[in-house]
Design a protein around this motif. Sequence first.
Motif, PDB file in Angstrom:
ATOM      1  N   GLY A 103      -6.595  -7.888   1.659  1.00  0.00           N
ATOM      2  CA  GLY A 103      -6.503  -7.644   3.024  1.00  0.00           C
ATOM      3  C   GLY A 103      -7.275  -8.872   3.799  1.00  0.00           C
ATOM      4  N   ILE A 129      -1.142   2.561   7.714  1.00  0.00           N
ATOM      5  CA  ILE A 129      -1.814   1.292   7.705  1.00  0.00           C
ATOM      6  C   ILE A 129      -3.147   1.383   7.323  1.00  0.00           C
ATOM      7  N   GLU A 130      -4.025   0.308   6.484  1.00  0.00           N
ATOM      8  CA  GLU A 130      -5.408   0.603   6.128  1.00  0.00           C
ATOM      9  C   GLU A 130      -6.107   0.691   7.349  1.00  0.00           C
ATOM     10  N   ASP A 152      -0.719  -8.454  11.583  1.00  0.00           N
ATOM     11  CA  ASP A 152      -1.489  -8.943  10.548  1.00  0.00           C
ATOM     12  C   ASP A 152      -0.809  -8.549   8.995  1.00  0.00           C
ATOM     13  N   ARG A 153      -0.421  -7.274   8.953  1.00  0.00           N
ATOM     14  CA  ARG A 153       0.318  -6.685   7.799  1.00  0.00           C
ATOM     15  C   ARG A 153       1.451  -7.720   7.418  1.00  0.00           C
ATOM     16  N   ARG A 161       0.837 -11.283   6.534  1.00  0.00           N
ATOM     17  CA  ARG A 161       0.353 -11.202   4.885  1.00  0.00           C
ATOM     18  C   ARG A 161       1.417 -11.124   3.979  1.00  0.00           C
ATOM     19  N   ALA A 162       2.485  -9.867   4.295  1.00  0.00           N
ATOM     20  CA  ALA A 162       3.379  -9.756   3.495  1.00  0.00           C
ATOM     21  C   ALA A 162       4.442 -11.067   3.279  1.00  0.00           C
ATOM     22  N   HIS A 174      -0.689 -10.853   0.328  1.00  0.00           N
ATOM     23  CA  HIS A 174      -1.236  -9.343   0.136  1.00  0.00           C
ATOM     24  C   HIS A 174      -0.435  -8.258   0.825  1.00  0.00           C
ATOM     25  N   TYR A 175      -0.264  -6.984   0.620  1.00  0.00           N
ATOM     26  CA  TYR A 175       0.620  -6.068   1.188  1.00  0.00           C
ATOM     27  C   TYR A 175       1.913  -6.429   0.985  1.00  0.00           C
ATOM     28  N   SER A 219       0.908  -1.105   0.083  1.00  0.00           N
ATOM     29  CA  SER A 219       0.053   0.119  -0.132  1.00  0.00           C
ATOM     30  C   SER A 219       0.767   1.131  -0.237  1.00  0.00           C
ATOM     31  N   TYR A 221       5.245   0.220   5.720  1.00  0.00           N
ATOM     32  CA  TYR A 221       5.078   0.339   4.334  1.00  0.00           C
ATOM     33  C   TYR A 221       6.218   1.075   3.437  1.00  0.00           C
ATOM     34  N   ARG A 232     -10.669  -6.883   9.283  1.00  0.00           N
ATOM     35  CA  ARG A 232      -9.168  -6.432   9.134  1.00  0.00           C
ATOM     36  C   ARG A 232      -8.983  -5.606  10.277  1.00  0.00           C
TER      37      ARG A 232
END
Length: 331
Positions: free
Chosen positions: A228, A179-180, A322-323, A326-327, A233-234, A151, A292, A195
């Motif tokens: 997400g 972050i989102e 969490d991010r 996923r990364a 993802h990410y 992102s 990010y 999320r």
Amino acid sequence: MKVLQVNSSHPDAAIIAAAAAVLRAGGLVAFPTETVYGLGANALDPDAIERIYAAKGRPAYNPVIAHCLDVEAARGLAAEWPRTAADLAERFWPGPLTLVVRKAGHVPDRLTAGLGTVAIRVPSHPVARALLAEVGFPIAAPSANRFAELSPTTSAHVQKGLADRIDLLLDAGPAAYGIESTVVDVSGAGAALLRPGSIGEDALAEVLGAPLGRPGEHAAETPRPGPGMTARHYSPRAKLLVAPTSELGGLVPDANEGRKVGALLLGEERPAGVTHPLRMPSDPTDYARRLYAALHDLDDEECELILVEEPPRTSAWEAVRDRLARAAHQE
Ligand code: TXA
Ligand code: MG
């Protein structure tokens, strides 16, 4: 693509008018929000929404968030506005919270990927708010990056991924949260955390007076795993591994000659073989703001591998963890 600099707290009316004209004509405008940069289009125009999917290379089954100026506008997109939605909106809007509710009949299926629910967020960023006020319609906006990639928290990140694919980019400097948004499904009985984000689960539970469920629980309708929610993802281009401090050194390949290895580190220790160490903030909010950008930087340096020192397993770190998970996920 045109890039316009805009003051983040007092956006110039002429620039907002120019961006609004692009949106009214069905075009795409990347704009800052307090979480990450969004890729905006008229949320009530299916053709404009289609252009978002094309620019991102996003699969058609992933629904997009509608950004609204206020609770009234948000309610206008909803078939029903449960008490849970009212309470969370009252406490956290404008801000980094997205609510999933049953959608009103006129909300395009293209926005919701055919689901009976719609995700809505009222952003706090003055540029996003000025744009919403100027156009007078909800703005559909996923994060302004190519599908499954990192992102964007700066306009440079947006340009890296989408430069030739959008009409206009409003540059208001780095995003505040980085972050989102936290996504909560209140379309069924109770609430489910879809999320994690800057607004933590404890704060949500306190307002609701009950713990949150997990995806699939309490939902009127569950989408196919969306961005997400998909495991991978990410993601940076580099392979990313998360491990406790003591194990990081062992993850650097033996034949490491000439290889670039990045690391996001919390402590002083720099594992052997790491060529591009980045010291990360020890506060989870500061870490999230930096995350990010740090990964974008290590990709720009062409690191093949990024080692991440595992953050503490506490609720304050949930969104960051969490991010990172996923990364790190390898398909
Ligand atoms: O902070 C943010 O939320 C940023 C800024 C630009 O607002 N936007 C963002 O959008 O992250 P995107 O498209 O990258 O992520 C939207 C999330 C996904 O997890 C998606 O699956 C979920 O919201 N979502 C959207 N509509 C949904 C629906 N009807 N039901 C369940 N989840 C939904
Ligand atoms: Mg995204």
